[in-house]
Design an enzyme around this catalytic site. Structure first.
Site, PDB file in Angstrom:
ATOM      1  N   LYS A   1       7.176  11.856  -2.796  1.00 19.57           N
ATOM      2  CA  LYS A   1       8.255  11.469  -3.288  1.00 19.57           C
ATOM      3  C   LYS A   1       7.772  11.082  -4.824  1.00 19.57           C
ATOM      4  CE  LYS A   1       9.264   8.046  -0.580  1.00 19.57           C
ATOM      5  NZ  LYS A   1       8.026   8.320   0.114  1.00 19.57           N
TER       6      LYS A   1
ATOM      7  N   ARG B   1      16.401   2.956   1.681  1.00 20.12           N
ATOM      8  CA  ARG B   1      15.695   3.184   2.962  1.00 20.12           C
ATOM      9  C   ARG B   1      16.067   2.859   4.082  1.00 20.12           C
ATOM     10  NH1 ARG B   1      10.414   2.982   0.147  1.00 20.12           N
ATOM     11  NH2 ARG B   1       8.669   3.365   1.414  1.00 20.12           N
TER      12      ARG B   1
ATOM     13  N   ARG C   1      -5.636  10.353  -1.286  1.00 21.68           N
ATOM     14  CA  ARG C   1      -5.321   9.299  -2.438  1.00 21.68           C
ATOM     15  C   ARG C   1      -6.056   8.100  -2.530  1.00 21.68           C
ATOM     16  NH1 ARG C   1       0.874   7.347  -2.469  1.00 21.68           N
ATOM     17  NH2 ARG C   1       0.283   6.059  -0.595  1.00 21.68           N
TER      18      ARG C   1
ATOM     19  N   ARG D   1      -3.860   0.769  -2.973  1.00 23.50           N
ATOM     20  CA  ARG D   1      -2.830  -0.156  -2.356  1.00 23.50           C
ATOM     21  C   ARG D   1      -3.491  -0.825  -0.958  1.00 23.50           C
ATOM     22  NH1 ARG D   1       2.257   3.816  -2.682  1.00 23.50           N
ATOM     23  NH2 ARG D   1       2.643   2.594  -0.683  1.00 23.50           N
TER      24      ARG D   1
ATOM     25  N   ARG E   1       4.205   1.655   8.513  1.00 25.01           N
ATOM     26  CA  ARG E   1       5.097   2.356   7.768  1.00 25.01           C
ATOM     27  C   ARG E   1       5.821   3.532   8.203  1.00 25.01           C
ATOM     28  NH1 ARG E   1       0.985   3.180   2.915  1.00 25.01           N
ATOM     29  NH2 ARG E   1       2.550   4.072   1.797  1.00 25.01           N
TER      30      ARG E   1
HETATM   31  P1  AP5 Z   1       3.017  10.697  -3.290  1.00 26.07           P
HETATM   32  O1  AP5 Z   1       3.532  11.529  -4.355  1.00 26.07           O
HETATM   33  O2  AP5 Z   1       2.323   9.260  -3.698  1.00 26.07           O
HETATM   34  O3  AP5 Z   1       3.718  10.296  -1.906  1.00 26.07           O
HETATM   35  P2  AP5 Z   1       5.026   8.989  -1.765  1.00 26.07           P
HETATM   36  O4  AP5 Z   1       6.072   9.718  -0.711  1.00 26.07           O
HETATM   37  O5  AP5 Z   1       5.671   9.004  -2.935  1.00 26.07           O
HETATM   38  O6  AP5 Z   1       4.270   7.933  -0.836  1.00 26.07           O
HETATM   39  P3  AP5 Z   1       3.963   6.792  -0.889  1.00 26.07           P
HETATM   40  O7  AP5 Z   1       3.053   6.133  -0.083  1.00 26.07           O
HETATM   41  O8  AP5 Z   1       4.144   6.098  -2.295  1.00 26.07           O
HETATM   42  O9  AP5 Z   1       5.457   6.324  -0.156  1.00 26.07           O
HETATM   43  P4  AP5 Z   1       6.022   4.985   0.487  1.00 26.07           P
HETATM   44  O10 AP5 Z   1       7.409   5.326   0.667  1.00 26.07           O
HETATM   45  O11 AP5 Z   1       5.169   4.348   1.712  1.00 26.07           O
HETATM   46  O12 AP5 Z   1       5.709   3.923  -0.687  1.00 26.07           O
HETATM   47  P5  AP5 Z   1       6.717   3.018  -1.507  1.00 26.07           P
HETATM   48  O13 AP5 Z   1       5.953   2.712  -2.878  1.00 26.07           O
HETATM   49  O14 AP5 Z   1       7.956   3.391  -1.816  1.00 26.07           O
HETATM   50  O15 AP5 Z   1       1.577  11.420  -2.461  1.00 26.07           O
HETATM   51  C1  AP5 Z   1       0.885  10.862  -1.820  1.00 26.07           C
HETATM   52  C2  AP5 Z   1      -0.401  11.817  -2.021  1.00 26.07           C
HETATM   53  O16 AP5 Z   1      -0.421  13.183  -1.626  1.00 26.07           O
HETATM   54  C3  AP5 Z   1      -1.016  11.853  -3.474  1.00 26.07           C
HETATM   55  O17 AP5 Z   1      -2.194  11.674  -3.524  1.00 26.07           O
HETATM   56  C4  AP5 Z   1      -0.484  13.035  -3.893  1.00 26.07           C
HETATM   57  O18 AP5 Z   1      -1.304  13.706  -4.785  1.00 26.07           O
HETATM   58  C5  AP5 Z   1      -0.469  14.049  -2.635  1.00 26.07           C
HETATM   59  N1  AP5 Z   1       0.470  15.132  -2.704  1.00 26.07           N
HETATM   60  C6  AP5 Z   1       1.618  15.063  -2.816  1.00 26.07           C
HETATM   61  N2  AP5 Z   1       2.368  16.130  -2.616  1.00 26.07           N
HETATM   62  C7  AP5 Z   1       1.544  17.045  -2.154  1.00 26.07           C
HETATM   63  C8  AP5 Z   1       1.525  18.549  -1.538  1.00 26.07           C
HETATM   64  N3  AP5 Z   1       2.821  19.090  -1.735  1.00 26.07           N
HETATM   65  N4  AP5 Z   1       0.306  18.879  -1.055  1.00 26.07           N
HETATM   66  C9  AP5 Z   1      -0.794  18.292  -1.075  1.00 26.07           C
HETATM   67  N5  AP5 Z   1      -0.926  16.975  -1.344  1.00 26.07           N
HETATM   68  C10 AP5 Z   1       0.236  16.427  -2.071  1.00 26.07           C
HETATM   69  O19 AP5 Z   1       6.916   1.714  -0.805  1.00 26.07           O
HETATM   70  C11 AP5 Z   1       5.719   0.931  -0.391  1.00 26.07           C
HETATM   71  C12 AP5 Z   1       6.227  -0.541   0.333  1.00 26.07           C
HETATM   72  O20 AP5 Z   1       7.248  -1.206  -0.556  1.00 26.07           O
HETATM   73  C13 AP5 Z   1       7.180  -0.099   1.348  1.00 26.07           C
HETATM   74  O21 AP5 Z   1       6.369   0.074   2.772  1.00 26.07           O
HETATM   75  C14 AP5 Z   1       8.182  -1.456   1.763  1.00 26.07           C
HETATM   76  O22 AP5 Z   1       7.521  -2.692   2.063  1.00 26.07           O
HETATM   77  C15 AP5 Z   1       8.530  -1.736   0.069  1.00 26.07           C
HETATM   78  N6  AP5 Z   1       9.658  -1.135  -0.085  1.00 26.07           N
HETATM   79  C16 AP5 Z   1       9.787  -0.095  -1.352  1.00 26.07           C
HETATM   80  N7  AP5 Z   1      11.034   0.410  -1.315  1.00 26.07           N
HETATM   81  C17 AP5 Z   1      11.704  -0.197  -0.296  1.00 26.07           C
HETATM   82  C18 AP5 Z   1      13.120  -0.213  -0.058  1.00 26.07           C
HETATM   83  N8  AP5 Z   1      14.128   0.523  -0.737  1.00 26.07           N
HETATM   84  N9  AP5 Z   1      13.471  -1.185   0.817  1.00 26.07           N
HETATM   85  C19 AP5 Z   1      12.584  -2.163   1.469  1.00 26.07           C
HETATM   86  N10 AP5 Z   1      11.067  -2.119   1.166  1.00 26.07           N
HETATM   87  C20 AP5 Z   1      10.880  -1.107   0.304  1.00 26.07           C
END
Ligand code: AP5
Length: 205
Positions: free
Chosen positions: A13, A88, A127, A139, A150
């Site tokens: 994402k 979410r 990552r 992280r 998660r």
């Molecule tokens: P990346 O692009 O970082 O993936 P992502 O989907 O953004 O993954 P995240 O781990 O950041 O998502 P998340 O939803 O768990 O975390 P968030 O910060 O939102 O890609 C990952 C890796 O893969 C990278 O190294 C990239 O280079 C590689 N990659 C990407 N595409 C690829 C491909 N096609 N092929 C190969 N490699 C690839 O949330 C964190 C925490 O915050 C949550 O757990 C929760 O506690 C809180 N939170 C956030 N939003 C909310 C909400 N709306 N409500 C409640 N709590 C929330």
């Protein structure tokens, strides 16, 4: 343009949002990034979110809805935005619907990135390794134990949004198992088709 990127942890994402905002001249609104910044700054929201995020659980709906409601009001979000990691839960999605309705704004599409579980685990491991190599702070929620929580939370609390947006005819599913570039091409293709359909509908009026 107003988009939601939906997908499990590690689906890409954040990666895709970064690539799309440049092409479309819109902003990325990542609740994860905003919450991590709040934790780092020790703000009241950060203090509330810190332990919840570290455990892999979701921060309460009212906290993230409040963050997004404020952020959408900022001038740089006027041209459009990509929501990355929000909504979410179904209550978050309903709150977003209300928010957009009040402001007479339309959501263009919800792009769901589908990636299988073993690839998600590998991506997050990669990552972590890359961040360590660069000397960056890893992280706190990127450990195998927290990642599995998660993922379980995604399946239980976020995946119902696939049905929610499918019913509203907003859902577009993209194969997130392709390369990063191929995924971007696939999303842009869908967005161009939506823009063309929108222009044709306006011209027909
Ligand atoms: P990346 O692009 O970082 O993936 P992502 O989907 O953004 O993954 P995240 O781990 O950041 O998502 P998340 O939803 O768990 O975390 P968030 O910060 O939102 O890609 C990952 C890796 O893969 C990278 O190294 C990239 O280079 C590689 N990659 C990407 N595409 C690829 C491909 N096609 N092929 C190969 N490699 C690839 O949330 C964190 C925490 O915050 C949550 O757990 C929760 O506690 C809180 N939170 C956030 N939003 C909310 C909400 N709306 N409500 C409640 N709590 C929330």
């Amino acid at each position: 343009m107003r988009l939601i990127l939906l997908g499990p942890p590690g689906a890409g994402k954040g990666t895709q949002a970064q690539r799309l905002i440049h092409k479309h001249g819109i902003v990325q609104l990542s609740t994860g990034e905003m919450l991590r910044a709040a934790v780092a700054a020790g703000t009241p929201v950060g203090l509330k979110a810190k332990d919840i995020m570290a455990s892999g659980a979701l921060v309460p709906d009212e906290v993230v809805v409040g963050i997004i409601a404020d952020r959408i009001e900022e001038p740089d979000a006027k041209k459009g935005f990509i929501l990355d990691g929000f909504p979410r839960t179904v209550p978050q999605a309903q709150a977003l619907d209300d928010l957009l309705k009040r402001k007479h704004l339309k959501l263009d599409a919800v792009v769901e990135l589908r990636v299988n579980e073993s690839a998600l685990l590998e991506r997050v491991e990669t990552r972590v390794a890359q961040m360590r190599e660069r000397g960056e702070e890893v992280r706190i929620d990127d450990t195998p134990e927290v990642l599995s929580k998660r993922l379980a939370n995604y399946r239980a609390q976020t995946e119902p949004l696939v049905h929610y947006y499918s019913e509203k005819r907003k859902l577009i599913t993209v194969d997130g198992m392709m390369t990063i570039e191929q995924v971007t091409v696939a999303i842009n293709r869908v967005l161009s088709a939506l823009e063309a359909a929108d222009s044709a509908a306006k011209a027909a009026k």
